[in-house]
Design an enzyme around this catalytic site. Structure first.
Site, PDB file in Angstrom:
ATOM      1  N   GLU A  91       0.861  -1.166   0.000  1.00 56.92           N
ATOM      2  CA  GLU A  91       0.000   0.000   0.000  1.00 56.92           C
ATOM      3  C   GLU A  91       0.905   1.225   0.000  1.00 56.92           C
ATOM      4  O   GLU A  91       1.955   1.221   0.630  1.00 56.92           O
ATOM      5  CB  GLU A  91      -0.908   0.045   1.237  1.00 56.92           C
ATOM      6  CG  GLU A  91      -2.011  -0.988   1.237  1.00 56.92           C
ATOM      7  CD  GLU A  91      -1.564  -2.345   1.751  1.00 56.92           C
ATOM      8  OE1 GLU A  91      -0.486  -2.436   2.376  1.00 56.92           O
ATOM      9  OE2 GLU A  91      -2.285  -3.325   1.529  1.00 56.92           O
ATOM     10  N   ASN A 106       1.612  10.418  -2.231  1.00 60.14           N
ATOM     11  CA  ASN A 106       3.055  10.207  -2.282  1.00 60.14           C
ATOM     12  C   ASN A 106       3.465   9.753  -3.693  1.00 60.14           C
ATOM     13  O   ASN A 106       3.821   8.594  -3.909  1.00 60.14           O
ATOM     14  CB  ASN A 106       3.491   9.183  -1.231  1.00 60.14           C
ATOM     15  CG  ASN A 106       4.992   9.126  -1.062  1.00 60.14           C
ATOM     16  OD1 ASN A 106       5.758   9.629  -1.875  1.00 60.14           O
ATOM     17  ND2 ASN A 106       5.438   8.487   0.001  1.00 60.14           N
ATOM     18  N   TYR A 124       7.829   2.478  -7.145  1.00 59.30           N
ATOM     19  CA  TYR A 124       7.211   1.153  -7.228  1.00 59.30           C
ATOM     20  C   TYR A 124       6.833   0.800  -8.655  1.00 59.30           C
ATOM     21  O   TYR A 124       6.991  -0.355  -9.070  1.00 59.30           O
ATOM     22  CB  TYR A 124       5.999   1.085  -6.298  1.00 59.30           C
ATOM     23  CG  TYR A 124       6.377   1.339  -4.858  1.00 59.30           C
ATOM     24  CD1 TYR A 124       7.516   0.777  -4.292  1.00 59.30           C
ATOM     25  CD2 TYR A 124       5.600   2.166  -4.056  1.00 59.30           C
ATOM     26  CE1 TYR A 124       7.870   1.016  -2.986  1.00 59.30           C
ATOM     27  CE2 TYR A 124       5.946   2.411  -2.730  1.00 59.30           C
ATOM     28  CZ  TYR A 124       7.088   1.836  -2.207  1.00 59.30           C
ATOM     29  OH  TYR A 124       7.428   2.078  -0.914  1.00 59.30           O
TER      30      TYR A 124
END
Length: 195
Positions: free
Chosen positions: A133, A138, A145
């Site tokens: 998560e 952000n 990621y």
């Protein structure tokens, strides 16, 4: 030596290649908990984990039935620059947390931590997928990621408390690699709480 506060004529700063190389990743142990709690307060002041939470996680990180992998990024002087953690059950990994102190952002440390956690997911826990998560506010962490092959698969409303901030749920299937150089200067998560 405090790598974040040294100048150009002193010891290497956190952003020099020498300082980056001087930060070593190693297994988090019980004696690291106090220092990790200090980093937690800097990165996650509203929802920092307690010592008990880290003790519980580390209790599951060793031995033949281990389901956790926790790492710290330690500077030459022993101070911590960051840390990360992974939980794994039945072939599914879950990045629990990744945190890099602001003085070490842009050095590739977030990528190094994530790379090590993903390697553990595959080699130690035989994970076929890894979840995490990340806060919807952000984007820096989201880009990191995505470079590692994570894709957004859902949203958890109000996941981060007490701020009531939503989280994207992201998934990476085994053998996804970063889209480009793992040491991109914009790859740092600063603090990304996943659990």
């Amino acid at each position: 030596m405090n790598l974040r506060n040294t100048g150009p004529t002193g010891p290497p700063t956190a952003t020099t290649p020498e300082a980056v190389a001087a930060v070593a990743l190693r297994e988090m142990r019980w004696w690291d908990i106090d220092a990790v709690l200090g980093v937690e307060q800097v990165l996650f002041p509203q929802d920092a984990w307690s010592a008990g939470m880290f003790w519980s996680e580390l209790a599951r990180a060793r031995g033949p039935r281990a389901t956790r992998r926790y790492l710290v990024a330690a500077a030459l002087d022993g101070s911590l620059a960051g840390y990360g953690g992974l939980a794994a059950v039945d072939g599914v990994g879950d990045i629990q947390t990744v945190g890099v102190l602001p003085g070490h952002e842009g050095t590739g440390l977030g990528s190094r931590l994530l790379t090590a956690l993903l390697a553990a997911a595959e080699s130690e826990f035989a994970c076929h997928q890894v979840l995490l998560e990340v806060r919807v506010d952000n984007p820096r962490a989201q880009r990191l990621y995505e470079r590692f092959g994570f894709e957004t698969i859902g949203v958890r409303r109000g996941y981060y408390q007490p701020g009531n901030v939503d989280a994207y749920v992201m998934r990476r299937h085994r053998r996804s690699a970063p889209a480009h150089d793992e040491h991109d200067e914009h790859d740092e998560t600063q603090g990304t709480r996943h659990a």
